[in-house]
Design an enzyme around this catalytic site. Structure first.
Site, PDB file in Angstrom:
ATOM      1  N   LYS A   7       0.853  -1.258  -0.033  1.00 56.12           N
ATOM      2  CA  LYS A   7      -0.045  -0.009  -0.056  1.00 56.12           C
ATOM      3  C   LYS A   7       0.995   1.094  -0.060  1.00 56.12           C
ATOM      4  O   LYS A   7       1.384   1.432   1.166  1.00 56.12           O
ATOM      5  CB  LYS A   7      -0.827   0.142   1.164  1.00 56.12           C
ATOM      6  N   GLU A   9      10.072   1.059  10.753  1.00 56.20           N
ATOM      7  CA  GLU A   9      10.876   1.913  10.606  1.00 56.20           C
ATOM      8  C   GLU A   9      10.214   3.378  10.566  1.00 56.20           C
ATOM      9  O   GLU A   9       9.536   3.750   9.952  1.00 56.20           O
ATOM     10  CB  GLU A   9      11.284   1.765   8.996  1.00 56.20           C
ATOM     11  N   CYS A  64      13.923  10.364   6.964  1.00 52.49           N
ATOM     12  CA  CYS A  64      13.870  10.130   8.516  1.00 52.49           C
ATOM     13  C   CYS A  64      15.379  10.054   9.125  1.00 52.49           C
ATOM     14  O   CYS A  64      15.350  10.039  10.265  1.00 52.49           O
ATOM     15  CB  CYS A  64      13.168   8.776   8.683  1.00 52.49           C
ATOM     16  N   GLU A  75      10.574  15.721  14.999  1.00 51.36           N
ATOM     17  CA  GLU A  75      11.074  15.722  13.568  1.00 51.36           C
ATOM     18  C   GLU A  75      10.455  16.960  12.873  1.00 51.36           C
ATOM     19  O   GLU A  75       9.346  17.053  12.627  1.00 51.36           O
ATOM     20  CB  GLU A  75      11.022  14.633  12.751  1.00 51.36           C
TER      21      GLU A  75
HETATM   22  P1  ADP Z   1       3.347  11.289   6.819  1.00 49.71           P
HETATM   23  O1  ADP Z   1       2.647  11.792   7.798  1.00 49.71           O
HETATM   24  O2  ADP Z   1       4.645  11.266   6.624  1.00 49.71           O
HETATM   25  O3  ADP Z   1       2.518  10.988   5.663  1.00 49.71           O
HETATM   26  P2  ADP Z   1       2.418   8.473   7.862  1.00 49.71           P
HETATM   27  O4  ADP Z   1       2.818   7.756   8.697  1.00 49.71           O
HETATM   28  O5  ADP Z   1       1.091   9.086   8.085  1.00 49.71           O
HETATM   29  O6  ADP Z   1       3.417   9.562   7.344  1.00 49.71           O
HETATM   30  O7  ADP Z   1       2.363   7.638   6.337  1.00 49.71           O
HETATM   31  C1  ADP Z   1       3.061   6.452   6.054  1.00 49.71           C
HETATM   32  C2  ADP Z   1       2.048   5.541   5.204  1.00 49.71           C
HETATM   33  O8  ADP Z   1       1.187   5.071   6.219  1.00 49.71           O
HETATM   34  C3  ADP Z   1       1.424   6.005   4.003  1.00 49.71           C
HETATM   35  O9  ADP Z   1       1.283   5.102   3.154  1.00 49.71           O
HETATM   36  C4  ADP Z   1      -0.047   6.364   4.856  1.00 49.71           C
HETATM   37  O10 ADP Z   1      -1.133   6.129   3.485  1.00 49.71           O
HETATM   38  C5  ADP Z   1      -0.079   5.224   5.822  1.00 49.71           C
HETATM   39  N1  ADP Z   1      -1.043   5.318   6.876  1.00 49.71           N
HETATM   40  C6  ADP Z   1      -1.375   6.561   7.329  1.00 49.71           C
HETATM   41  N2  ADP Z   1      -2.306   6.261   8.445  1.00 49.71           N
HETATM   42  C7  ADP Z   1      -2.420   4.921   8.192  1.00 49.71           C
HETATM   43  C8  ADP Z   1      -3.419   3.839   9.294  1.00 49.71           C
HETATM   44  N3  ADP Z   1      -4.183   4.310  10.071  1.00 49.71           N
HETATM   45  N4  ADP Z   1      -3.581   2.945   8.748  1.00 49.71           N
HETATM   46  C9  ADP Z   1      -2.658   2.141   7.566  1.00 49.71           C
HETATM   47  N5  ADP Z   1      -1.761   3.259   6.876  1.00 49.71           N
HETATM   48  C10 ADP Z   1      -1.917   4.414   7.372  1.00 49.71           C
END
Ligand code: ADP
Length: 489
Positions: free
Chosen positions: A178, A253, A287, A384
């Site tokens: 995903k 990570e 990161c 960060e």
């Molecule tokens: P950022 O804030 O830098 O976008 P995230 O941790 O929100 O970092 O996003 C990293 C990945 O996690 C993306 O693929 C995002 O779509 C996914 N993501 C964010 N929230 C969820 C969730 N609740 N469940 C599964 N995947 C998620």
């Protein structure tokens, strides 16, 4: 979208069970100018379940291949990635914003993981251990863990995918990816190349859409055995919690808050060079980017003075324009975070040395910025910034520097510059981080185990350690043998 040499790499559908499916509906935007460059399906739980089922059906066939057969397909994928690197980098820059040269570098870096794990596939070995009984043997098999889910971020739209799925596929696992909603097109182009490379249908799936719905399935489906995630610490914790119900392995990570310590015996020119790559690469959106420059007070002013020149020379702009070194930030939220961190720091006594404002180039462009007088009380010390804001702190003693560096609850990457070898050993051993760069600001390579400790994560990507994550040990006690050593039998 720019013209590609091979337009069929521009896929606007999800890749499920060997076919591109779904109605392109969700807009993908170029952060440099806000234009819509493509659309991808906004899929949910049903598609995620179908993808896991496809991966699960493909698993026995893929795991049953010889290591050499899996290696050959991975190798073909690696070759296709490199052959199409200009198209891939073009898609990547269009949706992520980084300069084209940096995007090309990322594609080569992404391919390096595929190459490394194509080789490593042949080296996943079990063990035959000394037995506790003369009539038995202890065998230890190392088998692929099963279906692997990979949830990946937008800052490295290609490399964060290959770094997870190349070792998984090499070990014999099948995968459901995903990608981040901001950067799905690079992921889908990689899927198209995986299809051409000869992965069987269902071995590689890429599902675009609702993160919460898809994430919900990937963390709860009985057939998914490992969830690999790169992203924010908060989301990592959610995924870990959700995975508890089916006791999945979770390989995380997460964010860091990297310190960069400049000791009084450092080579300041080298430190400035390291500071530039570790702070400003990808506009500070990695990161392992330095978040805190801790500088010995006796070399503080000299370091700041030297740093000003190269930071002042950085060129903001569209990633496709020649000479541009800094692209846009990814979203308005990212720009707002830089602004909030800066405002908070200024309110608490920090001073701007350079930059400190948005650029007239567009709403997501922010000038590379240096501030001095940073302290542990500021937001940018605890969180960060993930942007082009270099915050400089002073310290007086080695102990103080190490304690400050270790302060946050994260522990991904740390850097320090020093010459005294006893100090180098001392500090390297005391830093509570998964990775330490000594006299270098650039540490990432497929040959080394990348990963963090504390709240930065619990896994390693790269090197031979990176493939072990995707295997399970099975102990087989082979009993009922003739009694003892053949000579006595
Ligand atoms: P950022 O804030 O830098 O976008 P995230 O941790 O929100 O970092 O996003 C990293 C990945 O996690 C993306 O693929 C995002 O779509 C996914 N993501 C964010 N929230 C969820 C969730 N609740 N469940 C599964 N995947 C998620």
């Amino acid at each position: 979208m720019r013209v590609l040499a091979d337009p069929s790499l521009f896929r606007q559908q999800a890749f499920l069970d060997g076919r591109f499916v779904g109605e392109p509906s969700f807009e993908v935007v170029n952060p440099a100018d806000g234009t819509v460059i493509g659309r991808v399906p906004h899929l949910g739980a049903e598609a995620a379940t179908a993808a896991v089922d496809a991966a699960s059906a493909a698993f026995p066939g893929w795991a049953g291949k010889t290591a050499q057969e899996r290696s050959d397909v991975l190798r073909a994928w690696r070759d296709l990635i490199l052959e199409n690197r200009i198209d891939l980098a073009t898609i990547l820059t269009s949706e992520q914003g980084k300069p084209l040269l940096e995007a090309l570098g990322e594609i080569a870096y992404a391919a390096s993981y595929v190459e490394f794990y194509a080789e490593e596939a042949k080296r996943v070995a079990g063990e035959l251990l000394p037995s506790h009984r003369a009539d038995a043997r202890i065998m230890v098999l190392r088998q692929p863990i099963g279906v692997v889910a990979a949830i990946t971020p937008w800052n490295f739209p290609a490399a964060m995918i290959t770094r997870k799925i190349a070792p998984a596929l090499a070990a014999g696992c099948t995968v459901v990816v995903k990608p981040a909603p901001e950067t799905p097109l690079t992921a889908l182009a990689l899927a198209e190349l995986a299809r051409r490379a000869g992965f069987p249908a269902g071995a590689v799936n890429v599902i675009t859409g609702d993160p919460i719905e898809i994430g919900g399935v990937l963390t709860s489906h009985e057939k998914v055995r490992l969830v690999g995630f790169t992203g924010s610490t908060d989301v990592g914790k959610i995924l870990m919690r959700q995975s508890a119900g089916t006791v999945k392995k979770v390989a995380l990570e997460l964010g860091g808050n990297a310190p960069f310590i400049v000791f009084d015996d450092a080579d300041l020119d080298a430190a400035v060079e390291g500071a530039m790559v570790s702070k400003f690469r990808n506009m500070g959106q990695t990161c392992v980017c330095t978040n805190r420059f801790l500088v010995d007070t006796s070399v503080h002013d000299a370091f700041v003075e030297k740093l000003k020149a190269p930071v002042g020379e950085l060129r903001l702009g569209d990633g496709f324009s020649a000479g541009v070194t800094q692209g846009p930030l990814i979203t308005r939220r990212a720009v707002a975070k830089v602004e909030e961190h800066l405002a908070d720091a200024l309110a608490r006594g920090a001073q701007i040395v350079l930059g400190g404002r948005r650029s007239p180039l567009g709403e997501l462009f922010y000038e590379p910025t240096i501030v001095t007088g940073a302290t542990a009380l500021m937001r940018l010390a605890r969180e960060e910034t993930f942007g082009p804001l270099a915050a400089i702190y002073r310290f007086e003693t080695e102990d103080e520097a190490v304690e400050a560096a270790n302060g946050p609850e994260t522990g991904l990457a740390a850097y320090f510059y020093a010459r005294d070898y006893a100090r180098i050993i001392r500090v390297m051993e005391r830093l509570e981080f998964g990775m330490v760069g000594v006299n270098t600001g650039l540490i990432s390579t497929e040959l080394a185990p990348f990963g963090g400790i504390k709240q930065s994560g619990n896994s390693r990507e790269g090197s031979s350690h990176g493939i072990i994550e995707f295997t399970e040990l099975k102990y087989v006690c082979l009993g009922g043998l003739a009694n003892g050593w053949p000579a006595h039998g």
